[in-house]
Design an enzyme around this catalytic site. Structure first.
Site, PDB file in Angstrom:
ATOM      1  N   HIS A   1       0.840  -1.217   0.000  1.00 13.38           N
ATOM      2  CA  HIS A   1       0.000   0.000   0.000  1.00 13.38           C
ATOM      3  C   HIS A   1       0.875   1.267   0.000  1.00 13.38           C
ATOM      4  CE1 HIS A   1       0.913   1.175   4.130  1.00 13.38           C
ATOM      5  NE2 HIS A   1       1.067  -0.149   4.327  1.00 13.38           N
TER       6      HIS A   1
ATOM      7  N   HIS B   1      12.593  -0.718 -12.723  1.00 13.45           N
ATOM      8  CA  HIS B   1      12.357  -2.157 -12.844  1.00 13.45           C
ATOM      9  C   HIS B   1      12.354  -2.785 -11.459  1.00 13.45           C
ATOM     10  CE1 HIS B   1      13.850  -6.292 -14.575  1.00 13.45           C
ATOM     11  NE2 HIS B   1      12.679  -6.374 -14.001  1.00 13.45           N
TER      12      HIS B   1
HETATM   13  O1  JB3 Z   1      15.307 -12.012 -15.226  1.00 12.75           O
HETATM   14  C1  JB3 Z   1      14.295 -11.997 -15.921  1.00 12.75           C
HETATM   15  C2  JB3 Z   1      13.011 -12.560 -15.407  1.00 12.75           C
HETATM   16  N1  JB3 Z   1      14.236 -11.472 -17.147  1.00 12.75           N
HETATM   17  C3  JB3 Z   1      15.407 -10.827 -17.748  1.00 12.75           C
HETATM   18  C4  JB3 Z   1      14.999  -9.454 -18.229  1.00 12.75           C
HETATM   19  C5  JB3 Z   1      14.541  -8.566 -17.095  1.00 12.75           C
HETATM   20  O2  JB3 Z   1      16.131  -8.805 -18.843  1.00 12.75           O
HETATM   21  C6  JB3 Z   1      15.883 -11.652 -18.934  1.00 12.75           C
HETATM   22  O3  JB3 Z   1      16.273 -12.952 -18.467  1.00 12.75           O
HETATM   23  C7  JB3 Z   1      17.075 -10.970 -19.602  1.00 12.75           C
HETATM   24  O4  JB3 Z   1      18.171 -10.900 -18.701  1.00 12.75           O
HETATM   25  C8  JB3 Z   1      16.667  -9.532 -19.951  1.00 12.75           C
HETATM   26  O5  JB3 Z   1      15.698  -9.674 -20.932  1.00 12.75           O
HETATM   27  P1  JB3 Z   1      15.863  -8.956 -22.353  1.00 12.75           P
HETATM   28  O6  JB3 Z   1      15.917  -7.492 -22.195  1.00 12.75           O
HETATM   29  O7  JB3 Z   1      14.878  -9.532 -23.243  1.00 12.75           O
HETATM   30  O8  JB3 Z   1      17.359  -9.382 -22.721  1.00 12.75           O
HETATM   31  P2  JB3 Z   1      17.879 -10.215 -23.986  1.00 12.75           P
HETATM   32  O9  JB3 Z   1      17.317 -11.569 -23.959  1.00 12.75           O
HETATM   33  O10 JB3 Z   1      19.333  -9.998 -23.976  1.00 12.75           O
HETATM   34  O11 JB3 Z   1      17.244  -9.473 -25.255  1.00 12.75           O
HETATM   35  C9  JB3 Z   1      17.407  -8.125 -25.489  1.00 12.75           C
HETATM   36  C10 JB3 Z   1      16.545  -7.849 -26.725  1.00 12.75           C
HETATM   37  O12 JB3 Z   1      16.439  -6.432 -26.869  1.00 12.75           O
HETATM   38  C11 JB3 Z   1      17.194  -8.392 -27.997  1.00 12.75           C
HETATM   39  O13 JB3 Z   1      16.159  -8.919 -28.825  1.00 12.75           O
HETATM   40  C12 JB3 Z   1      17.796  -7.129 -28.632  1.00 12.75           C
HETATM   41  O14 JB3 Z   1      17.863  -7.227 -30.040  1.00 12.75           O
HETATM   42  C13 JB3 Z   1      16.731  -6.114 -28.212  1.00 12.75           C
HETATM   43  N2  JB3 Z   1      17.216  -4.730 -28.236  1.00 12.75           N
HETATM   44  C14 JB3 Z   1      18.294  -4.168 -27.613  1.00 12.75           C
HETATM   45  N3  JB3 Z   1      18.346  -2.843 -27.898  1.00 12.75           N
HETATM   46  C15 JB3 Z   1      16.556  -3.776 -28.910  1.00 12.75           C
HETATM   47  C16 JB3 Z   1      17.279  -2.575 -28.702  1.00 12.75           C
HETATM   48  N4  JB3 Z   1      15.419  -3.865 -29.635  1.00 12.75           N
HETATM   49  C17 JB3 Z   1      14.980  -2.721 -30.216  1.00 12.75           C
HETATM   50  N5  JB3 Z   1      13.845  -2.753 -30.922  1.00 12.75           N
HETATM   51  N6  JB3 Z   1      15.633  -1.512 -30.077  1.00 12.75           N
HETATM   52  C18 JB3 Z   1      16.788  -1.391 -29.336  1.00 12.75           C
HETATM   53  O15 JB3 Z   1      17.338  -0.301 -29.237  1.00 12.75           O
END
Ligand code: JB3
Length: 212
Positions: free
Chosen positions: A140, A149
Site C-alpha cells: 500500500h 524495474h
Molecule cells: O530475469 C528476468 C526474469 N528477465 C530478464 C529481463 C529482465 O532482462 C531476462 O532474463 C534478460 O536478462 C533480460 O531480458 P531482455 O531485455 O529480453 O534481454 P535479452 O534476452 O538480452 O534481449 C534483449 C533484446 O532487446 C534483444 O532482442 C535485442 O535485439 C533487443 N534490443 C536491444 N536494444 C533492442 C534494442 N530492440 C529494439 N527494438 N531496439 C533497441 O534499441
C-alpha cells in the site's frame, strides 16, 4: 483489438508477449530488435530494427507499441526507446497480466508492464515505462518512478518509494517507509533498511553502497 509492435525480441519480450496474448486486447503484428530473436517461433514476426517503425506507423499497420526489453543500461535502453515511440505518435498502453492482483485506487503509468502473479495494494502509484516483474509485491501507498524495474520476487513494504530509472534486484526486500532515490541499483536478495538517496549500487543485508 489495437495492432501493436513489440520492442525487443529476447527473453523479456517472450514473457511480455505471452501476457499480452492473455489480455486478449491487443493484436501483436510483430517485433523490432537489433536482430531476429527467440521471442517468437514465427520468423516472419521479426519486422526489422527500429528503423522500420516509421513505415509501420505511416502504413497504419500498427497504432501502439509495448516495450519488451528488460535489462538495458539506464541511459540508453528502455527510456530512450520510450521517448522515440512517443515521438512517433504510437499509443503506449500499460499491460497488466490477468493473473496480477491490482487493487482499487492503484495508478499505473502508460507503457508499464505488470507481470504474472504480481500484487499491487491500494494507494500505490507506478510510473510510466516501468516493469513490475513476476510475483513482485508492491504494498500500500508505494510509489515506483519512471522507467524503473522491480525484478521478480521483490517485496516493497508499505509506503516505500523507488525513484526514476532504478532497479530493485530479484528477491530484494525494502522495509516500510524506505525511500530509494533515482538511478539506484539494488542487488538481488538485498534487504534495504534505510533511505538510499545517492545514485549507485547497493548490496547485502542490510544493503550498503558498493565502492565504485
Ligand atoms: O530475469 C528476468 C526474469 N528477465 C530478464 C529481463 C529482465 O532482462 C531476462 O532474463 C534478460 O536478462 C533480460 O531480458 P531482455 O531485455 O529480453 O534481454 P535479452 O534476452 O538480452 O534481449 C534483449 C533484446 O532487446 C534483444 O532482442 C535485442 O535485439 C533487443 N534490443 C536491444 N536494444 C533492442 C534494442 N530492440 C529494439 N527494438 N531496439 C533497441 O534499441
Amino acid at each position: 483489438m489495437m495492432p501493436i509492435v513489440l520492442i525487443g525480441g529476447g527473453g523479456h519480450a517472450k514473457v511480455v508477449a505471452a501476457i499480452i496474448e492473455k489480455t486478449g486486447r491487443y493484436q501483436i503484428v510483430g517485433y523490432t530488435a537489433l536482430a531476429a530473436g527467440p521471442a517468437f517461433r514465427d520468423a516472419s514476426a521479426y519486422l526489422g530494427d527500429d528503423g522500420a517503425l516509421a513505415d509501420l506507423v505511416a502504413s497504419g499497420r500498427v497504432t501502439g507499441a509495448v516495450l519488451g526489453i528488460g535489462i538495458v543500461n539506464l541511459d540508453t535502453g528502455r527510456v530512450a526507446l520510450h521517448r522515440k515511440l512517443l515521438a512517433l505518435g504510437l499509443a503506449l498502453p500499460s499491460i497488466v497480466s490477468p493473473t496480477a492482483v491490482v487493487n482499487r485506487d492503484v495508478a499505473i503509468g502508460d507503457g508499464t508492464v505488470v507481470m504474472d502473479g504480481v500484487v499491487i495494494n491500494p494507494g500505490a502509484k507506478i510510473g510510466e515505462c516501468s516493469i513490475i516483474n513476476t510475483h513482485a509485491v508492491v504494498e500500500h501507498d508505494c510509489t515506483v518512478g519512471y522507467g524503473s524495474h522491480i525484478a521478480p520476487g521483490v517485496v516493497l513494504c508499505g509506503g516505500v518509494s523507488v525513484g526514476a530509472q532504478s532497479i530493485v534486484g530479484a528477491g530484494a526486500c525494502v522495509l516500510p517507509g524506505v525511500q530509494i532515490g533515482e538511478r539506484c541499483l539494488i542487488g538481488a536478495g538485498a534487504t534495504v533498511t534505510h533511505d538510499l538517496a545517492e545514485p549507485g549500487c547497493y548490496v547485502g543485508s542490510p544493503a550498503v553502497r558498493m565502492a565504485k
